[in-house]
Design a protein around this motif. Structure first.
Motif, PDB file in Angstrom:
ATOM      1  N   ARG A  34     -12.171  17.500  18.251  1.00 47.10           N
ATOM      2  CA  ARG A  34     -12.314  17.389  16.791  1.00 47.10           C
ATOM      3  C   ARG A  34     -13.243  18.462  16.238  1.00 47.10           C
ATOM      4  O   ARG A  34     -13.217  18.762  15.053  1.00 47.10           O
ATOM      5  CB  ARG A  34     -12.797  15.994  16.406  1.00 47.10           C
ATOM      6  CG  ARG A  34     -14.109  15.620  17.015  1.00 47.10           C
ATOM      7  CD  ARG A  34     -14.462  14.177  16.778  1.00 47.10           C
ATOM      8  NE  ARG A  34     -15.527  13.812  17.692  1.00 47.10           N
ATOM      9  CZ  ARG A  34     -16.171  12.674  17.687  1.00 47.10           C
ATOM     10  NH1 ARG A  34     -15.851  11.758  16.810  1.00 47.10           N
ATOM     11  NH2 ARG A  34     -17.111  12.433  18.550  1.00 47.10           N
ATOM     12  N   GLY A  72     -24.986  13.283  33.532  1.00 47.04           N
ATOM     13  CA  GLY A  72     -23.528  13.248  33.470  1.00 47.04           C
ATOM     14  C   GLY A  72     -22.872  14.602  33.350  1.00 47.04           C
ATOM     15  O   GLY A  72     -21.650  14.686  33.254  1.00 47.04           O
ATOM     16  N   ILE A  73     -23.650  15.681  33.373  1.00 43.23           N
ATOM     17  CA  ILE A  73     -23.041  17.001  33.191  1.00 43.23           C
ATOM     18  C   ILE A  73     -22.479  17.509  34.513  1.00 43.23           C
ATOM     19  O   ILE A  73     -21.314  17.894  34.605  1.00 43.23           O
ATOM     20  CB  ILE A  73     -24.060  17.993  32.600  1.00 43.23           C
ATOM     21  CG1 ILE A  73     -24.548  17.480  31.247  1.00 43.23           C
ATOM     22  CG2 ILE A  73     -23.446  19.380  32.466  1.00 43.23           C
ATOM     23  CD1 ILE A  73     -25.727  18.233  30.667  1.00 43.23           C
ATOM     24  N   GLY A 130     -28.890   6.657  24.153  1.00 45.84           N
ATOM     25  CA  GLY A 130     -29.874   7.738  24.225  1.00 45.84           C
ATOM     26  C   GLY A 130     -29.986   8.437  22.890  1.00 45.84           C
ATOM     27  O   GLY A 130     -28.995   8.590  22.172  1.00 45.84           O
ATOM     28  N   CYS A 150     -21.023   9.458  34.412  1.00 49.31           N
ATOM     29  CA  CYS A 150     -22.458   9.681  34.239  1.00 49.31           C
ATOM     30  C   CYS A 150     -23.202   8.780  35.237  1.00 49.31           C
ATOM     31  O   CYS A 150     -22.876   7.601  35.378  1.00 49.31           O
ATOM     32  CB  CYS A 150     -22.827   9.320  32.804  1.00 49.31           C
ATOM     33  SG  CYS A 150     -24.447   9.885  32.325  1.00 49.31           S
TER      34      CYS A 150
HETATM   35  C1  FAD Z   1     -29.371  11.875  24.257  1.00 49.04           C
HETATM   36  C2  FAD Z   1     -28.644  12.214  25.526  1.00 49.04           C
HETATM   37  C3  FAD Z   1     -29.194  13.121  26.421  1.00 49.04           C
HETATM   38  C4  FAD Z   1     -28.530  13.427  27.615  1.00 49.04           C
HETATM   39  N1  FAD Z   1     -29.082  14.351  28.462  1.00 49.04           N
HETATM   40  C5  FAD Z   1     -28.436  14.698  29.596  1.00 49.04           C
HETATM   41  C6  FAD Z   1     -28.973  15.719  30.434  1.00 49.04           C
HETATM   42  O1  FAD Z   1     -29.996  16.338  30.143  1.00 49.04           O
HETATM   43  N2  FAD Z   1     -28.303  16.004  31.587  1.00 49.04           N
HETATM   44  C7  FAD Z   1     -27.144  15.369  31.931  1.00 49.04           C
HETATM   45  O2  FAD Z   1     -26.589  15.682  33.001  1.00 49.04           O
HETATM   46  N3  FAD Z   1     -26.607  14.425  31.134  1.00 49.04           N
HETATM   47  C8  FAD Z   1     -27.209  14.079  29.965  1.00 49.04           C
HETATM   48  N4  FAD Z   1     -26.660  13.142  29.136  1.00 49.04           N
HETATM   49  C9  FAD Z   1     -25.335  12.587  29.487  1.00 49.04           C
HETATM   50  C10 FAD Z   1     -24.253  13.642  29.141  1.00 49.04           C
HETATM   51  O3  FAD Z   1     -24.424  14.055  27.792  1.00 49.04           O
HETATM   52  C11 FAD Z   1     -22.824  13.105  29.286  1.00 49.04           C
HETATM   53  O4  FAD Z   1     -22.677  12.433  30.502  1.00 49.04           O
HETATM   54  C12 FAD Z   1     -21.850  14.296  29.191  1.00 49.04           C
HETATM   55  O5  FAD Z   1     -21.928  14.874  27.902  1.00 49.04           O
HETATM   56  C13 FAD Z   1     -20.419  13.862  29.492  1.00 49.04           C
HETATM   57  O6  FAD Z   1     -19.562  14.949  29.276  1.00 49.04           O
HETATM   58  P1  FAD Z   1     -18.064  14.723  28.790  1.00 49.04           P
HETATM   59  O7  FAD Z   1     -17.434  16.074  28.714  1.00 49.04           O
HETATM   60  O8  FAD Z   1     -17.408  13.675  29.592  1.00 49.04           O
HETATM   61  O9  FAD Z   1     -18.194  14.064  27.338  1.00 49.04           O
HETATM   62  P2  FAD Z   1     -18.867  14.612  26.008  1.00 49.04           P
HETATM   63  O10 FAD Z   1     -19.850  15.675  26.313  1.00 49.04           O
HETATM   64  O11 FAD Z   1     -19.307  13.422  25.252  1.00 49.04           O
HETATM   65  O12 FAD Z   1     -17.664  15.312  25.232  1.00 49.04           O
HETATM   66  C14 FAD Z   1     -16.622  14.592  24.632  1.00 49.04           C
HETATM   67  C15 FAD Z   1     -15.870  15.563  23.755  1.00 49.04           C
HETATM   68  O13 FAD Z   1     -14.777  14.856  23.153  1.00 49.04           O
HETATM   69  C16 FAD Z   1     -14.743  15.138  21.773  1.00 49.04           C
HETATM   70  N5  FAD Z   1     -14.165  13.985  21.080  1.00 49.04           N
HETATM   71  C17 FAD Z   1     -14.630  12.716  21.085  1.00 49.04           C
HETATM   72  N6  FAD Z   1     -13.799  11.921  20.379  1.00 49.04           N
HETATM   73  C18 FAD Z   1     -12.807  12.709  19.931  1.00 49.04           C
HETATM   74  C19 FAD Z   1     -11.612  12.486  19.177  1.00 49.04           C
HETATM   75  N7  FAD Z   1     -11.283  11.281  18.705  1.00 49.04           N
HETATM   76  N8  FAD Z   1     -10.778  13.518  18.946  1.00 49.04           N
HETATM   77  C20 FAD Z   1     -11.081  14.776  19.406  1.00 49.04           C
HETATM   78  N9  FAD Z   1     -12.175  15.045  20.112  1.00 49.04           N
HETATM   79  C21 FAD Z   1     -13.035  14.033  20.385  1.00 49.04           C
HETATM   80  C22 FAD Z   1     -16.195  15.392  21.378  1.00 49.04           C
HETATM   81  O14 FAD Z   1     -16.280  16.183  20.193  1.00 49.04           O
HETATM   82  C23 FAD Z   1     -16.726  16.115  22.606  1.00 49.04           C
HETATM   83  O15 FAD Z   1     -16.569  17.505  22.522  1.00 49.04           O
HETATM   84  C24 FAD Z   1     -27.286  12.805  27.925  1.00 49.04           C
HETATM   85  C25 FAD Z   1     -26.727  11.896  27.027  1.00 49.04           C
HETATM   86  C26 FAD Z   1     -27.390  11.605  25.830  1.00 49.04           C
HETATM   87  C27 FAD Z   1     -26.763  10.637  24.859  1.00 49.04           C
END
Ligand code: FAD
Length: 378
Positions: free
Chosen positions: A49, A271-272, A171, A264
């Motif tokens: 998005r 979770g990265i 978080g 995560c």
């Molecule tokens: C405050 C905070 C701090 C954190 N710090 C860390 C850290 O330092 N190190 C670490 O390893 N982990 C950290 N985490 C955890 C980490 O952020 C997640 O585990 C990680 O981002 C997961 O990656 P992902 O690609 O699965 O999902 P996300 O990074 O959440 O990405 C999801 C993607 O989907 C897109 N999206 C969502 N819904 C829709 C939709 N309906 N239509 C189109 N696009 C959509 C979003 O825009 C986004 O780009 C933290 C989490 C939080 C909340």
């Protein structure tokens, strides 16, 4: 504030047609899946998005070696060889066997995207029927569909999780200017009854936040409190729900990766690197399908089994997450101090890294051509 580049108005032409692979979500997990398909000749569509890198989704801390093996070192901001753990009864310094780095989210996503040869469109994913993904710009179809949309698990048939009645942590962090030499965490009920506070410096910026394992505990006030205690203004908020339970990697023919599959890690909320790790595995399985080395059913089975094989490690991390906050403060302190012995730190952090080891990344796939990647957010 980041510049908004997401397609608006007339740029939002209708989407349609068929692809070999549709990857929904262009953050850590989704971009990694797309990267693994680079050079495969498959027609891959990545949807998000927001523009790539536009919305930071974390404090962006990761074992440094993962940045190196993914070719993402240029996004690194600050590197730490020590972890400082504060409790109300004292502070311990853990001398880590490997270093941890903070990075810039936008730069990392741009670097990851530069390794891809997929197509990208900004569109909100609303749901799915069979092999068709419904977006706010129209329907697109593919035999291989990936949900990398984060904790909502939007493409699941059960409608996903509903907070706060779900295994989710929460978080929230602020991003004031400033700096520090230390990577710090606080295990202190003043900030959160079950969870921890953190300060992740990133060269000129300090990411200060609180994570609660209990989704009902509101972390806003104590995030402000921690920022106040560190004499930093609580500005530029960023927060989200964080899944802390592993979920099936496939469901009804759809592949789930990253937070949508609960990748995560419990206890640390890291979770990265797990999004990279499972994203690499999933991308490789999909590549074997598009290169006709295996069928779709085999990819579904192999990936699901791979995810399931990690259940034991995730379960132990979840047990620790549930146990640690229940210990009386003085026992917590004794445990944290005892765990600070160098031999134990090396052993424990070595095991912890091996849950998703950097060696798994291997060589980055070859690009099919040298065309410029679609620009990510400026
Ligand atoms: C405050 C905070 C701090 C954190 N710090 C860390 C850290 O330092 N190190 C670490 O390893 N982990 C950290 N985490 C955890 C980490 O952020 C997640 O585990 C990680 O981002 C997961 O990656 P992902 O690609 O699965 O999902 P996300 O990074 O959440 O990405 C999801 C993607 O989907 C897109 N999206 C969502 N819904 C829709 C939709 N309906 N239509 C189109 N696009 C959509 C979003 O825009 C986004 O780009 C933290 C989490 C939080 C909340």
């Amino acid at each position: 504030m980041p510049k908004r580049l997401t397609k608006r108005g007339q740029e939002r032409t209708p989407l349609g047609g068929g692809y070999d692979v549709i990857v929904c979500g262009a953050s850590f997990a989704g971009l990694t899946v797309a990267r693994q398909l680079t050079g495969s000749e498959a027609r891959v569509l990545v949807l998000d998005r927001y523009e790539i890198g536009e919305r930071q989704t974390s404090a962006c801390g990761i074992p440094t070696e993962w940045l190196r093996v993914m070719g993402l070192e240029a996004s690194a901001r600050q590197e730490f060889g020590e972890l400082v753990v504060h409790t109300p009864r004292g502070t311990s310094r853990y001398d880590l066997p490997w270093t941890f780095s903070t990075f810039d989210y936008r730069e990392l996503c741009q670097l990851l995207w530069a390794q891809c040869d997929a197509e990208f469109e900004t569109a909100k994913v609303n749901g799915r029927s069979g092999e068709t993904v419904h977006t706010d710009r129209g329907d697109v179809s593919a035999p291989l569909i990936v949900d990398a949309l984060g904790w909502r698990r939007i493409l699941a048939s059960d409608g996903g999780y509903q907070p706060p009645d779900a295994p989710l942590s929460r978080g929230l962090e602020v991003h004031p200017d400033g700096g520090s030499a230390d990577l710090e965490i606080w295990i202190d009920r003043r900030y959160v009854p079950a969870g921890y506070g953190w300060s992740f410096p990133a060269r000129g910026e300090q990411r200060i936040g609180v994570g609660s394992f209990d989704p009902r505990f509101h972390v806003k006030d104590t995030t402000v409190l921690l920022a106040d205690d560190l004499e930093r203004p609580p500005v530029r908020y960023q927060g989200n729900w964080i899944p802390h339970k592993l979920r099936p990697g496939t469901e009804d023919g759809i592949f789930f990766v990253g937070d949508s599959a609960g990748h995560c890690l419990p206890l640390t909320a890291e979770g990265i690197r797990t999004a990279f790790y499972f994203g690499i595995k999933l991308g490789d399985e999909l590549r074997a399908v598009v290169e006709k080395r295996q069928g779709r059913e085999a990819a579904l089975r192999n990936y699901a089994e791979f995810v399931d094989a990690h259940e034991f490690k995730f379960r132990w991390m979840l047990r620790a997450q549930r146990l640690l906050p229940k210990l009386p403060a003085r026992v917590q302190r004794a445990v944290i101090r005892a765990c600070g012995r160098k031999r134990f730190v090396d052993w424990a952090f070595g095991h912890y890294l091996r849950i998703a080891p950097p060696e798994f990344a291997g060589q980055p796939p070859e690009r099919r051509d040298e065309r410029e990647p679609v620009p990510a957010a400026a």
